[in-house]
Motif scaffolding. Structure first.
Motif, PDB file in Angstrom:
ATOM      1  N   ARG A   1     -70.610  14.342 -41.006  1.00 44.43           N
ATOM      2  CA  ARG A   1     -70.284  15.661 -40.431  1.00 44.43           C
ATOM      3  C   ARG A   1     -69.373  16.461 -41.361  1.00 44.43           C
ATOM      4  O   ARG A   1     -69.648  17.623 -41.675  1.00 44.43           O
ATOM      5  CB  ARG A   1     -69.611  15.479 -39.071  1.00 44.43           C
ATOM      6  N   GLY A   2     -68.284  15.828 -41.791  1.00 44.63           N
ATOM      7  CA  GLY A   2     -67.351  16.534 -42.659  1.00 44.63           C
ATOM      8  C   GLY A   2     -67.999  16.958 -43.961  1.00 44.63           C
ATOM      9  O   GLY A   2     -67.772  18.078 -44.452  1.00 44.63           O
ATOM     10  N   ALA A   3     -68.818  16.076 -44.546  1.00 43.16           N
ATOM     11  CA  ALA A   3     -69.480  16.401 -45.814  1.00 43.16           C
ATOM     12  C   ALA A   3     -70.433  17.573 -45.647  1.00 43.16           C
ATOM     13  O   ALA A   3     -70.497  18.469 -46.503  1.00 43.16           O
ATOM     14  CB  ALA A   3     -70.218  15.178 -46.340  1.00 43.16           C
ATOM     15  N   ALA A   4     -71.183  17.594 -44.547  1.00 43.91           N
ATOM     16  CA  ALA A   4     -72.127  18.685 -44.313  1.00 43.91           C
ATOM     17  C   ALA A   4     -71.399  20.018 -44.145  1.00 43.91           C
ATOM     18  O   ALA A   4     -71.790  21.038 -44.735  1.00 43.91           O
ATOM     19  CB  ALA A   4     -72.976  18.390 -43.078  1.00 43.91           C
ATOM     20  N   LEU A   5     -70.329  20.021 -43.374  1.00 43.80           N
ATOM     21  CA  LEU A   5     -69.582  21.251 -43.157  1.00 43.80           C
ATOM     22  C   LEU A   5     -68.913  21.727 -44.440  1.00 43.80           C
ATOM     23  O   LEU A   5     -68.801  22.930 -44.692  1.00 43.80           O
ATOM     24  CB  LEU A   5     -68.546  21.046 -42.050  1.00 43.80           C
ATOM     25  N   MET A   6     -68.456  20.765 -45.246  1.00 38.47           N
ATOM     26  CA  MET A   6     -67.842  21.132 -46.529  1.00 38.47           C
ATOM     27  C   MET A   6     -68.857  21.829 -47.431  1.00 38.47           C
ATOM     28  O   MET A   6     -68.507  22.745 -48.182  1.00 38.47           O
ATOM     29  CB  MET A   6     -67.292  19.878 -47.210  1.00 38.47           C
ATOM     30  N   CYS A   7     -70.119  21.413 -47.356  1.00 36.26           N
ATOM     31  CA  CYS A   7     -71.156  22.042 -48.179  1.00 36.26           C
ATOM     32  C   CYS A   7     -71.332  23.511 -47.823  1.00 36.26           C
ATOM     33  O   CYS A   7     -71.470  24.369 -48.703  1.00 36.26           O
ATOM     34  CB  CYS A   7     -72.481  21.306 -48.017  1.00 36.26           C
ATOM     35  N   TYR A   8     -71.337  23.803 -46.527  1.00 38.83           N
ATOM     36  CA  TYR A   8     -71.442  25.206 -46.114  1.00 38.83           C
ATOM     37  C   TYR A   8     -70.231  25.995 -46.596  1.00 38.83           C
ATOM     38  O   TYR A   8     -70.356  27.121 -47.090  1.00 38.83           O
ATOM     39  CB  TYR A   8     -71.532  25.298 -44.585  1.00 38.83           C
ATOM     40  N   ALA A   9     -69.035  25.389 -46.467  1.00 33.91           N
ATOM     41  CA  ALA A   9     -67.812  26.079 -46.883  1.00 33.91           C
ATOM     42  C   ALA A   9     -67.803  26.327 -48.388  1.00 33.91           C
ATOM     43  O   ALA A   9     -67.412  27.406 -48.852  1.00 33.91           O
ATOM     44  CB  ALA A   9     -66.589  25.266 -46.466  1.00 33.91           C
ATOM     45  N   ASN A  10     -68.211  25.326 -49.171  1.00 32.71           N
ATOM     46  CA  ASN A  10     -68.285  25.509 -50.626  1.00 32.71           C
ATOM     47  C   ASN A  10     -69.222  26.651 -50.988  1.00 32.71           C
ATOM     48  O   ASN A  10     -68.933  27.453 -51.885  1.00 32.71           O
ATOM     49  CB  ASN A  10     -68.785  24.227 -51.291  1.00 32.71           C
ATOM     50  N   THR A  11     -70.359  26.706 -50.326  1.00 31.67           N
ATOM     51  CA  THR A  11     -71.341  27.751 -50.603  1.00 31.67           C
ATOM     52  C   THR A  11     -70.731  29.126 -50.387  1.00 31.67           C
ATOM     53  O   THR A  11     -70.940  30.051 -51.183  1.00 31.67           O
ATOM     54  CB  THR A  11     -72.581  27.580 -49.700  1.00 31.67           C
ATOM     55  N   ILE A  12     -69.930  29.245 -49.320  1.00 26.95           N
ATOM     56  CA  ILE A  12     -69.293  30.528 -49.009  1.00 26.95           C
ATOM     57  C   ILE A  12     -68.178  30.851 -49.991  1.00 26.95           C
ATOM     58  O   ILE A  12     -68.164  31.918 -50.619  1.00 26.95           O
ATOM     59  CB  ILE A  12     -68.728  30.498 -47.570  1.00 26.95           C
ATOM     60  N   HIS A  13     -67.234  29.939 -50.146  1.00 28.63           N
ATOM     61  CA  HIS A  13     -66.013  30.258 -50.889  1.00 28.63           C
ATOM     62  C   HIS A  13     -66.199  30.249 -52.400  1.00 28.63           C
ATOM     63  O   HIS A  13     -65.414  30.869 -53.118  1.00 28.63           O
ATOM     64  CB  HIS A  13     -64.896  29.318 -50.464  1.00 28.63           C
ATOM     65  N   ALA A  14     -67.222  29.547 -52.883  1.00 32.99           N
ATOM     66  CA  ALA A  14     -67.525  29.609 -54.318  1.00 32.99           C
ATOM     67  C   ALA A  14     -68.572  30.676 -54.608  1.00 32.99           C
ATOM     68  O   ALA A  14     -68.996  30.827 -55.755  1.00 32.99           O
ATOM     69  CB  ALA A  14     -68.017  28.252 -54.814  1.00 32.99           C
ATOM     70  N   ALA A  15     -68.983  31.411 -53.562  1.00 28.46           N
ATOM     71  CA  ALA A  15     -69.962  32.500 -53.702  1.00 28.46           C
ATOM     72  C   ALA A  15     -71.203  32.028 -54.457  1.00 28.46           C
ATOM     73  O   ALA A  15     -71.613  32.603 -55.465  1.00 28.46           O
ATOM     74  CB  ALA A  15     -69.334  33.704 -54.408  1.00 28.46           C
ATOM     75  N   MET A  16     -71.816  30.975 -53.944  1.00 27.13           N
ATOM     76  CA  MET A  16     -72.973  30.373 -54.602  1.00 27.13           C
ATOM     77  C   MET A  16     -74.266  30.996 -54.068  1.00 27.13           C
ATOM     78  O   MET A  16     -74.655  30.794 -52.917  1.00 27.13           O
ATOM     79  CB  MET A  16     -72.971  28.863 -54.399  1.00 27.13           C
ATOM     80  N   ASP A  17     -74.922  31.774 -54.914  1.00 24.79           N
ATOM     81  CA  ASP A  17     -76.174  32.422 -54.545  1.00 24.79           C
ATOM     82  C   ASP A  17     -77.347  31.467 -54.732  1.00 24.79           C
ATOM     83  O   ASP A  17     -77.206  30.388 -55.320  1.00 24.79           O
ATOM     84  CB  ASP A  17     -76.390  33.676 -55.394  1.00 24.79           C
TER      85      ASP A  17
END
Length: 545
Positions: A210-226
């Motif tokens: 769960r934590g790993a999956a949520l971290m992936c979404y957060a990384n995508t947002i905060h690192a502005a990964m297109d």
């Protein structure tokens, strides 16, 4: 029971456990031919990446590996490390990544504590692993990885084969259509990472699906990964599972560009030739880039996002990075928070500030990640929030789904870390009026050098084993290249002598080289009336060196 609870329960149609494994499955089905991994001359598509992860999972299952078993890897930033992030948890096993800079004793401790069943080893690290296995009580299945892209200028020479099997042969025998398993529960463990502590042995930090999956979404947002971003692996994947980026990139069908060793020319070549858009790293990586020789530098048209989570970079470094085409994002977190959990959200109006004020803003660790539910600064005794005045010191605390499950086989440390319903970071900081936090000190005396955590007590223990040392204290000294380096203050026994070189060489026989003091100062070590060494005095002394 309310009307919204009547017959509206969970079932397989409306509830599945969160896991990052599904990100790769989706990417492979939607963009099978897109390049997922670049490693030297090798190109791996998402279809092949997925199949290789399945083959690894199949091979592990055939060898009896299942739920709760630990699969340990000693790998550089290479394709098998990425494959392990998926293949291991596909059979409900737990991935344990070893720090490639550790010494044999530290490795042996982790193998024993984790109860390792399978150990995959890059031949570059086979010598130290063989030494560790001789010290360890576990007898895992050892698998050798012989990297076809290995070059003789790698950090360590390629060692002998020490395993019973070869990695590629292992995968070749695996089933590319293997029926992999979702976790039974999203709270199930997905990985294990050891963090340096201030006493003796490190603690094993356990992550959940769960934590790993949520971290992936957060990384995508905060690192502005297109979509189709290109990520250069300068951050070691053994560091908090590479801040979860091995799983994150699949969300946007990005490309992993592997790098065995952080050097200026390969980094610039990758950025220019592969169109790198993102990378992460400690200040030393920035220094390596901006201080590179002219012949090693390359021009590139894109702006590259550089995420750094160590000490805030000096203004000169930030300016140099901007001139070189990099946009630096300042993050902060711990192994216990899956990597970065705060971000210095930069506001456009701050660009107009004069240099000093702008630097002050950039020095802050910022606000919480979107996936973190709580971030605050409290008095750890009263558990009351400190005033948001930018001056009152307290302990930085976290609460949320990207906080670890706990410490493996260590209920006491787990309970202490989660006392009163918050994760106690051990870092001291302040809260500013606008809600941004800023670190001021590290209550556990951890030294961060080149992105690595060094326990001052571990170094002191090594120093005390020298026959001439009466007392000593180790603190971090600011370093433009490494962020911090250890400096040792040593008081010798009456009538005994020792040189700086002798003390440093002594430490190298006991602990990893990167942990050893770079500077040794001889003299009386300041102590309290009860004989306790005054670390704050040593830090003041180190600042004047």
């Amino acid at each position: 029971m309310t009307i919204y609870e009547q017959h509206l329960g969970k079932n397989s149609a409306n509830h599945q456990p969160l896991t990052p494994l599904t990100f790769l499955e989706r990417a492979a089905k939607v963009f099978p031919d897109h390049v997922a991994i670049v490693h030297g001359k090798t190109r791996t598509t998402y279809k092949t990446f997925w199949e290789r992860a399945l083959r690894l999972a199949s091979a592990l299952a055939t060898r009896g590996i299942g739920k709760g078993d630990t699969v340990t890897v000693m790998l550089s930033n290479t394709p098998p490390m990425l494959e392990a992030h998926y293949g291991v948890p596909m059979v409900k096993a737990v991935l344990h990544s070893l720090n490639t800079r550790l010494d044999a004793a530290a490795i042996a401790f982790q193998l024993d504590h984790a109860e390792t069943k399978v150990l995959i080893v890059d031949r570059e690290h086979s010598k130290v692993v063989a030494e560790a296995l001789a010290l360890s009580s576990v007898k895992p299945l050892v698998v050798d990885y012989d990297d076809p892209e290995y070059s003789d200028d790698a950090p360590y020479p390629k060692g002998d084969r020490i395993g019973a099997e070869d990695y590629e042969a292992l995968l070749a025998a695996g089933d590319p259509d293997f029926a992999w398993s979702m976790p039974d529960d999203e709270w199930d463990a997905i990985s294990l990472n050891y963090t340096s502590g201030t006493t003796g042995n490190p603690k094993g930090v356990v992550y959940s699906h769960r934590g790993a999956a949520l971290m992936c979404y957060a990384n995508t947002i905060h690192a502005a990964m297109d979509k189709h971003c290109v990520y250069l692996w300068t951050l070691p994947m053994f560091h908090a599972n590479g801040w979860c980026f091995p799983w994150t990139l699949a969300v946007q069908i990005g490309t992993h560009v592997c790098l065995r060793w952080v050097r200026a020319k390969p980094m610039y070549d990758a950025i220019a030739d592969q169109g790198v858009t993102h990378l992460c790293g400690a200040p030393i990586v920035m220094a390596t880039l901006i201080n590179a020789e002219k012949k090693d530098k390359r021009d590139f048209p894109q702006t590259v996002t550089f995420n750094t989570a160590a000490a805030p970079p000096p203004e000169a470094v930030l300016s140099g990075m901007a001139d070189a085409g990099f946009a630096v994002v300042h993050l902060y977190g711990l192994t216990e928070t899956y990597g970065p959990a705060t971000v210095n959200e930069w506001k456009g109006e701050w660009d107009a500030l004069e240099k000093g004020a702008r630097t002050t803003k950039k020095a802050r660790q910022g606000v919480r990640y979107a996936a973190l539910e709580g971030l605050t600064v409290m008095d750890p005794q009263t558990m009351q929030e400190t005033p948001a005045d930018g001056e009152t010191l307290g302990e930085v605390m976290f609460r949320g789904n990207i906080v670890m499950k706990g410490y493996l086989k260590n209920p006491k440390a787990t309970d202490e870390a989660f006392a009163d319903g918050w994760f106690h970071s051990g870092d001291l900081g302040v809260m500013h009026p606008d809600g941004y936090i800023q670190l001021k000190d590290r209550s556990k005396d951890i030294i961060i050098s080149g992105g690595e955590n060094i326990s001052s007590i571990e170094v002191e223990d090594a120093l005390y084993k020298h026959p001439a040392v009466a007392s000593c204290g180790v603190v971090g000294r600011a370093d433009d290249k490494w962020g911090e380096t250890p400096v040792a203050y040593v008081e010798l026994k009456p009538g005994r002598t020792a040189t700086e070189d002798e003390i440093i060489e002594h430490c190298r026989t006991l602990i990893a080289r990167y942990k050893c003091p770079r500077t040794v100062i001889f003299g009386e070590v300041p102590k309290t009336s009860t004989g306790k060494i005054q670390k704050f005095r040593l830090r003041e002394m180190a600042r004047s060196l």
